[in-house]
Write a protein that holds these residues in place. Sequence first.
Motif: not given
Length: 105
Positions: A61-87
């Motif tokens: 709620a405070r920091w915006g889309p979950v796809e931009l958060l590092q903890a989401w990428a570490d614990y919840e994202a699939t490999e395809e999602q990580k690749a799609a949001f790799d900056h």
Amino acid sequence: MPTKLRTGKRQTRLSEDRMAHLVSGTCLDSPVRWHSRLHYPFKDEKHRRAVWFQHREEIVARWGPVELLQAWADYEATEEQKAAFDHSGTPNPFRTYQQEEADAD
């Protein structure tokens, strides 16, 4: 006068350092007395995961889309999602022209 005993799971306080680490993967200052590594405001990886899931809604709620958060990428994202949001391939605007020329050589 009797005191009321607390029951249930103990709440973990979400400090600014912890929030920064969950959002970006690092924090500038982590003066946590029980942890030996600087810039890591958690006891261990298990503690970091627990804090993420406990405070997930507040952080999103405070920091915006979950796809931009590092903890989401570490614990919840699939490999395809990580690749799609790799900056990592995003150009760094803070690099100077001389640094880019030196890297090209």
